[in-house]
Design a protein around this motif. Structure first.
Motif: not given
Length: 344
Positions: A99-102, A130-132, A160-161, A307-312
């Motif tokens: 979580t901290s890394a992403v 990160l949606g990858v 994300q960016s 957030a990760p459940g939404f790929g974000q």
């Protein structure tokens, strides 16, 4: 799992915070004490230019915070003079490592810096956040370690960016430690893949290596390839018990494999201001590590977990939340500390 339609389209989703707990007030910027809520007002301006008094509301405050995250014109993070490669490591699971890394990577990327996240955990959680794509067969860090493809071939742009890239991990990575045992220079496979030439193809300012929750060969590879170690520590007693073993392993890597490796950042996570234990752990960590520990602490937050459940990451899922603001503050602190070290 049902996914919010806006999250699927990559649009900024700013849901309202469910609760505003004491823990939320314990970290992040802009917190307003509960007893002052009724008296707190923001100065507004009417169409005629006459100042008016608008009542403070939680939604208004969150919207203001979200605007600062998504439109960071006033925030300029210093670009490092030389590329920084950080290993995010802690052999204890559930401390907020991935979580901290992403989220730190996303915070830096949203503010103009180019960031690459290398997912070295077979679970692939960083890739998910990160949606990858990281299904089996996807070009991944596994093939990079075996020398079959280059780093640039495996890297994918996050949703994300445009400044954020991820080298995903697939389930194939689960057997990599066994395969690496018989290889020459098995501890340096990732370092060989992260040459200056390979990284120049991606031209990142920061590289974050997300390690598995173990002290095995993959984690050793990450430490050999990096210049810095970032250790997330959960604000609970058990999180401190295994820390000594991690520090011993880092010392062994420094002695035999990577003399330039140093612990530059300690990040306290899952801080709950309602408990004395969180303050005790925080005090103990700061007493031992001193200025290596960031001033910013990451509060417990439902939004960070959702957030990760939404790929974000939380910075795009709910940019006005306390968790998002805390990670933004932590990223800013990491960037500014690095700039100070370079000039000293």
């Amino acid at each position: 799992m049902s996914v919010h339609p806006e999250a699927q389209n990559g649009a900024a989703h700013v849901p309202r915070e469910t609760t505003l707990s004491d823990a939320d007030h314990g970290a992040g910027a802009g917190a307003v004490p509960t007893e002052d809520l009724e008296d707190h007002v923001n100065a507004g301006t009417t169409d005629t230019g006459v100042a008016s008094e608008l009542p403070w509301t939680p939604i208004a405050e969150e919207a203001e915070r979200a605007t600062k995250v998504l439109h960071p014109e006033d925030l300029r993070l210093p670009r490092p003079r030389r590329r920084r490669v950080l290993t995010v490591a802690n052999q204890k699971g559930g401390v907020g490592k991935t979580t901290s890394a992403v989220n730190l990577a996303a915070a830096l990327a949203l503010h103009g810096l180019k960031v690459v996240v290398i997912d070295l955990d077979p679970q692939g959680n960083a890739s998910t956040a990160l949606g990858v794509e990281h299904r089996s067969g996807t070009p991944s860090v596994y093939e990079v370690l075996l020398g079959e493809i280059s780093l640039a071939d495996a890297a994918a742009v996050s949703n994300q960016s445009d400044n954020l890239l991820c080298v995903p991990a697939t389930i194939d990575l689960a057997g990599a430690e066994i395969e690496l045992v018989s290889m020459v220079a098995r501890e340096s496979r990732l370092k060989e893949a992260l040459t200056s030439e390979a990284l120049d193809e991606l031209s990142p300012d920061y590289v974050f290596i997300d390690c598995p929750p173990s002290l095995g060969l993959l984690t050793v590879n990450a430490m050999v390839a990096a210049q810095e170690v970032l250790i997330p520590i959960q604000c609970e007693y058990y999180a401190l018990e295994g820390l000594s073993q991690l520090l011993r392993n880092i010392e062994l890597v420094q002695s035999h494999l990577n003399p330039s490796l140093e612990i530059t950042t300690i990040l306290l996570t899952m801080y709950d201001g309602r408990t004395k234990l969180a303050d005790q752990v925080t005090a103990e960590v700061r007493g031992h590590f001193g200025d290596t520990a960031l001033r910013t602490v990451i509060p417990r937050s439902v939004k960070v977990s959702e957030a990760p459940g939404f790929g974000q990451t939380v910075l795009t899922y709910d940019p006005g939340s306390r968790g998002a603001m805390s990670y933004l503050d932590a990223a800013k602190e990491i960037a500014e500390r690095g700039a100070r070290r370079e000039t000293s």
